[in-house]
Design an enzyme around this catalytic site. Sequence first.
Site, PDB file in Angstrom:
ATOM      1  N   GLY A 147      24.145 -41.745 -33.570  1.00 57.30           N
ATOM      2  CA  GLY A 147      22.915 -40.995 -33.798  1.00 57.30           C
ATOM      3  C   GLY A 147      21.863 -41.732 -34.595  1.00 57.30           C
ATOM      4  N   ALA A 187      28.447 -47.238 -35.646  1.00 58.09           N
ATOM      5  CA  ALA A 187      28.867 -47.682 -34.314  1.00 58.09           C
ATOM      6  C   ALA A 187      27.956 -47.043 -33.262  1.00 58.09           C
ATOM      7  CB  ALA A 187      30.325 -47.288 -34.068  1.00 58.09           C
ATOM      8  N   MET A 188      28.096 -47.487 -32.025  1.00 52.97           N
ATOM      9  CA  MET A 188      27.321 -46.905 -30.939  1.00 52.97           C
ATOM     10  C   MET A 188      27.545 -45.385 -30.903  1.00 52.97           C
ATOM     11  SD  MET A 188      25.885 -49.558 -29.372  1.00 52.97           S
ATOM     12  CE  MET A 188      25.481 -49.023 -27.726  1.00 52.97           C
ATOM     13  N   CYS A 197      37.864 -46.686 -32.529  1.00 53.21           N
ATOM     14  CA  CYS A 197      38.501 -46.873 -33.827  1.00 53.21           C
ATOM     15  C   CYS A 197      39.246 -48.207 -33.817  1.00 53.21           C
ATOM     16  CB  CYS A 197      39.465 -45.723 -34.124  1.00 53.21           C
ATOM     17  SG  CYS A 197      40.960 -45.730 -33.101  1.00 53.21           S
ATOM     18  N   ASP A 219      14.040 -49.603 -35.709  1.00 50.00           N
ATOM     19  CA  ASP A 219      15.226 -49.318 -34.904  1.00 50.00           C
ATOM     20  C   ASP A 219      15.852 -50.618 -34.420  1.00 50.00           C
ATOM     21  OD1 ASP A 219      17.026 -47.479 -33.822  1.00 50.00           O
ATOM     22  OD2 ASP A 219      15.979 -47.378 -31.900  1.00 50.00           O
ATOM     23  N   GLU A 220      17.136 -50.581 -34.095  1.00 55.54           N
ATOM     24  CA  GLU A 220      17.880 -51.739 -33.568  1.00 55.54           C
ATOM     25  C   GLU A 220      17.716 -52.961 -34.476  1.00 55.54           C
ATOM     26  OE1 GLU A 220      19.913 -51.190 -31.306  1.00 55.54           O
ATOM     27  OE2 GLU A 220      19.162 -49.497 -30.153  1.00 55.54           O
ATOM     28  N   CYS A 238      39.842 -40.978 -29.381  1.00 52.20           N
ATOM     29  CA  CYS A 238      41.092 -40.394 -29.879  1.00 52.20           C
ATOM     30  C   CYS A 238      40.845 -39.409 -31.013  1.00 52.20           C
ATOM     31  CB  CYS A 238      42.035 -41.498 -30.344  1.00 52.20           C
ATOM     32  SG  CYS A 238      41.472 -42.343 -31.845  1.00 52.20           S
ATOM     33  N   CYS A 292      35.865 -41.932 -32.286  1.00 50.27           N
ATOM     34  CA  CYS A 292      36.480 -42.594 -31.142  1.00 50.27           C
ATOM     35  C   CYS A 292      36.969 -41.532 -30.153  1.00 50.27           C
ATOM     36  CB  CYS A 292      37.641 -43.446 -31.655  1.00 50.27           C
ATOM     37  SG  CYS A 292      38.636 -44.274 -30.383  1.00 50.27           S
TER      38      CYS A 292
END
Length: 211
Positions: free
Chosen positions: A14, A10-11, A197, A102-103, A162, A160
């Site tokens: 790293g 996820a964003m 999440c 990358d990406e 949380c 996340c």
Amino acid sequence: MAKLYFRYGAMNSGKSTALLQAAYNYEERGQRVLLAKPRIDTKGAGQISSRLGMTRPVDFLIGADDDARGLFAEHQARIRYTHDELAGLSSGPAEVSCLLVDEAQFLTASQVDDLFRVAVLDDIPVLAYGIRTDFRTEAFPGSRRLMDVAHALEELKTICRCGRKALFNGRLVDGHFVFDGDQVAIDGAEVTYESLCGECYLRESGGRLAS
């Protein structure tokens, strides 16, 4: 035989930092690498930029209609030529030891197949980094194809707000979550992203998982 690796997360997991670290590890051992990313990723222009502040120029950009394997071959040949020209000054290896991308979610399916051929036919390891799904929880074409054909899959984890493991990428416009729109919208003055999440994503989306 070399392999195609897909390292995804996820964003803020790293990915770019891990790519730059991998490049450093190769070069620390006297090996040469090539770095690339899709041209559509205008963040950082011709550079790979991590959120920790590290940056490095790419060796080439991959346009939407480009042959990724052909571009790799062109830049591999450039390194060989430069090495031959400086043969009396440098004893380092002329061959490329690894291609880092990358990406990679922004690649087309056929460009992912090009990367697979670089690994299998050219015997050059390819490390592709990217996110798996967009803000609507739908797979990017490049990520979907990497999941299909990569020899090895590795998840880079982040959390996340949380504290749970983040799975999804929420898009915010002017600070508010949105769940409709174009798949690609690079970070800008109004568009930002937050890793979420599953529970937090469903709370923000009102229970939606896809448009």
